[in-house]
Write a protein that holds these residues in place. Sequence first.
Motif, PDB file in Angstrom:
ATOM      1  N   VAL A  86       0.835  -1.203   0.000  1.00  0.00           N
ATOM      2  CA  VAL A  86       0.000   0.000   0.000  1.00  0.00           C
ATOM      3  C   VAL A  86       0.871   1.255   0.000  1.00  0.00           C
ATOM      4  CG1 VAL A  86      -1.648   1.335   1.379  1.00  0.00           C
ATOM      5  CG2 VAL A  86      -2.014  -1.112   1.017  1.00  0.00           C
ATOM      6  N   LEU A  87       1.959   1.252   0.766  1.00  0.00           N
ATOM      7  CA  LEU A  87       2.872   2.408   0.773  1.00  0.00           C
ATOM      8  C   LEU A  87       3.500   2.628  -0.601  1.00  0.00           C
ATOM      9  CD1 LEU A  87       4.669   2.064   4.229  1.00  0.00           C
ATOM     10  CD2 LEU A  87       2.991   3.786   3.508  1.00  0.00           C
ATOM     11  N   VAL A  88       3.855   1.532  -1.276  1.00  0.00           N
ATOM     12  CA  VAL A  88       4.397   1.654  -2.637  1.00  0.00           C
ATOM     13  C   VAL A  88       3.340   2.260  -3.553  1.00  0.00           C
ATOM     14  CG1 VAL A  88       5.168   0.336  -4.650  1.00  0.00           C
ATOM     15  CG2 VAL A  88       6.117  -0.163  -2.411  1.00  0.00           C
ATOM     16  N   GLY A  89       2.087   1.796  -3.413  1.00  0.00           N
ATOM     17  CA  GLY A  89       0.992   2.349  -4.219  1.00  0.00           C
ATOM     18  C   GLY A  89       0.754   3.817  -3.936  1.00  0.00           C
ATOM     19  N   LEU A  90       0.878   4.216  -2.682  1.00  0.00           N
ATOM     20  CA  LEU A  90       0.676   5.621  -2.316  1.00  0.00           C
ATOM     21  C   LEU A  90       1.833   6.507  -2.781  1.00  0.00           C
ATOM     22  CD1 LEU A  90      -0.814   5.254   1.272  1.00  0.00           C
ATOM     23  CD2 LEU A  90      -2.014   5.902  -0.832  1.00  0.00           C
ATOM     24  N   ALA A  91       2.978   5.899  -3.059  1.00  0.00           N
ATOM     25  CA  ALA A  91       4.135   6.680  -3.502  1.00  0.00           C
ATOM     26  C   ALA A  91       3.874   7.384  -4.826  1.00  0.00           C
ATOM     27  CB  ALA A  91       5.358   5.767  -3.625  1.00  0.00           C
TER      28      ALA A  91
END
Length: 159
Positions: A86-91
């Motif tokens: 999810v953090l990668v997606g939010l990046a």
Amino acid sequence: MITYYDDRSVQVTSTAVRVDGRSYSLAEITMVWHRRGSRSWRVLVGRGALGAALAGPLVAAVLGIGLAVWLHRSPTVTIAIVGASVLVGLAVGPVADFLFEHLDRSYARGSRHLEIWARWRGQPVRLLQTGDALRFGQIYRAVQRAMEHTQPARPTARR
């Protein structure tokens, strides 16, 4: 004199069209047309790269979530993998505005070379060649308006 368009290299007025120091009197122009060149693959590849850059982190996030479910690990490991995904997606969020702006500019510029031609003193003359579709449209419309205002009005029939 009315100015219809003016930038550093092109000026369209009610009397003439000036392009890169050359002047073409509107009174001597009998016809104006345009031509579109072939597509620039370089521009299209650039747009594809921007699209991939936008989609990459989102695809990585979805794959990470799928991997977490597929591995059947402990809830702690699964939550950690999902959280990292999810953090990668939010990046993509902070970078997306920058990338969308470049993508939007590439569409405004266009993917073809565009030319404006005129019949001047009986000979075809290329007035302008540009890859910037927005600028081309502004200049072409300015030339059209200037030509419309220089043509003599036709007398109307009386009854």
